[in-house]
Design an enzyme around this catalytic site. Structure first.
Site, short mmCIF file in Angstrom:
data_model
loop_
_atom_site.label_atom_id
_atom_site.label_comp_id
_atom_site.label_asym_id
_atom_site.label_seq_id
_atom_site.Cartn_x
_atom_site.Cartn_y
_atom_site.Cartn_z
N GLY A 1 -0.71 -15.02 63.69
CA GLY A 1 -0.98 -16.53 63.08
C GLY A 1 -3.09 -16.14 63.05
N GLU B 1 1.06 -12.33 70.13
CA GLU B 1 1.08 -11.70 69.15
C GLU B 1 -0.15 -11.66 68.05
OE1 GLU B 1 5.57 -11.26 69.35
OE2 GLU B 1 4.96 -12.35 67.25
N ARG C 1 -1.14 -8.27 47.98
CA ARG C 1 -1.71 -9.23 48.11
C ARG C 1 -2.29 -9.91 47.69
NH1 ARG C 1 -4.67 -10.63 51.67
NH2 ARG C 1 -3.58 -11.86 53.04
N CYS D 1 0.35 0.23 35.55
CA CYS D 1 0.74 -0.41 34.28
C CYS D 1 1.52 -1.90 34.02
CB CYS D 1 2.01 0.60 33.74
SG CYS D 1 2.18 0.30 32.13
#
Length: 427
Positions: free
Chosen positions: A243, A285, A325, A356
């Site tokens: 994170g 991580e 995103r 589209c």
């Protein structure tokens, strides 16, 4: 990694004009040098601040490909995977199974069987159903699976609602507040084919402050101490997840990654000393922070459509297919006309994709140098969650991934073809 030469953007000494000419657009470009430098920051922090008693795990979901597994393995990382596909890719790349940690909130029986058979290092169990399914599968294979449990520590990391995962209202893991976490460890302790060695938490993504990570470490260690005192089980591994924030735009100001680690390790040591708890093997991580800023995406401008008194659309040959995103949660990015870096960014435009969909946008109301059809447009910090979330919507082939290093470029994922798109159709 990135530099300017005569107004033209270069990556690892290579002109993006040359890359676009050689490989076409859209294309993802990633700097191997930058990836390795970030890996060294994390790995060095373990050695410097925690006596090497731990390991960073590359979070595969950010970008999973054979080449990235080769690189992070050489840099001393383990990896976390969240699906059979990521696990398969890591194994095909020759990544040691013993350094693979398998996550996921709804692993299938086939995925668990695959993990047990190949001997992954840890399976991070999410719920009671999974616990018992794993115990049964491991028993059939005559093995004892070493496991961690994903814990919700009840921490709000102040990120976007879609990427907060540490609070009680989350699909991931078991909660501390209502006793679920304690109960599942107690239940696991009575099973014959699993062994509890660790606990895991992940509080969210794009976190710029170290306080949530330090608080998570304290909460998790207090829980580990409770497990030891009430159940006689000593947790030997503490996985604090990822994170760590990255710089997508100028306003973002993340800490240096080794500084995050220094502060977290200091908190772990202080709590362990206070509780007389043995220092655990620490895992973190990082995923986005390893690859995001290492990558850029190159597009060719197709048209510039000025709607008087409304807005100007700059349409490019990619969009939500290769970077969803912004469409998903308005993720901010910075961009340039890659061959006009010396010119003023005095045009306010909306960068539109070719899908589209009206919502197929990369950024709205962003400042650019004067854009023209045929220009090469670059979007920065696209190494994470771009290729990995890409789709074939409108049956558009996914772009290639080009890796650069010391003035050379190579293809690590080929551009898809129309034939690739129909290969699973039944004709």
């Amino acid at each position: 990694m990135l530099s300017e030469n005569n107004g033209v953007l270069h990556i690892d000494g290579i002109s993006v004009e040359k890359i676009a000419e050689d490989y076409g657009t859209p294309c993802y470009v990633m700097s191997e040098d930058h990836i390795r430098s970030v890996c060294k920051l994390y790995k060095g922090a373990f050695d410097k601040f925690y006596e090497g008693k731990g390991m960073p795990l590359y979070a595969s979901k950010a970008f999973s490909a054979c080449e990235i597994y080769r690189i992070v393995n050489e840099e001393g990382f383990g990896v976390d995977v969240v699906s059979g596909g990521e696990l398969y890719t890591a194994l095909k790349a020759g990544f040691p199974a013993s350094k693979i940690y398998f996550h996921g909130n709804n692993k299938t029986s086939d995925e668990l069987k695959m993990a047990v058979e190949c001997g992954v290092g840890r399976i991070v169990v999410d719920n009671k159903e999974e616990l018992h399914m794993l115990n049964k599968i491991a028993g059939k294979h005559g093995k004892v699976a070493e496991i961690s449990f994903r814990i919700k520590p009840g921490i709000d990391a102040h990120t976007h609602d879609f990427i907060k995962t540490g609070q009680i209202d989350s699909k991931f893991g078991v909660a501390l507040e209502n006793g679920e976490a304690f109960d599942i460890i107690q239940e696991a302790s009575a099973l014959n084919n699993v062994k509890v060695v660790g606990i895991h938490c992940h509080i969210g993504s794009q976190i710029f402050d170290s306080d949530p990570f330090e608080l998570a470490a304290e909460v998790m260690l207090n829980f580990a101490n409770e497990v030891r005192s009430k159940l006689g089980i000593t947790i030997t591994e503490l996985n604090l997840g990822g994170g760590f924030g990255i710089k997508y735009i100028a306003e973002h100001n993340p800490k240096a990654y080794d500084e995050y680690m220094r502060l977290v390790f200091a908190k772990v040591k202080a709590v362990c000393e206070e509780k007389d708890f043995p220092l655990p093997f620490i895992l973190v991580e990082p995923g986005r922070s390893v690859v995001a800023e290492s990558g850029i995406t190159l597009y060719t401008v197709g048209s510039v459509k000025e709607i008087k008194d409304v807005r100007t659309y700059v349409s490019v040959d990619g969009g939500m297919n290769d970077n969803p995103r912004y469409a998903l949660y308005k993720a901010p990015y910075s961009a340039d006309i890659a061959t006009k870096l010396g010119q003023p960014k005095d045009k306010i435009v909306t960068i539109a994709g070719r899908a589209c969909e009206s919502g197929d946008l990369i950024q709205e109301d962003i400042a650019l140098q004067d854009p023209k059809a045929g220009d090469i447009l670059v979007v920065y910090a696209t190494g994470a969650y771009n290729y990995s979330m890409a789709s074939n919507y409108n049956r558009v082939p996914r772009p290639p991934v080009i890796m650069t290093n010391n003035g050379k470029a190579r293809v690590i994922i080929k551009r898809e073809t129309y034939e690739d798109i129909i290969k699973n159709d039944v004709l």
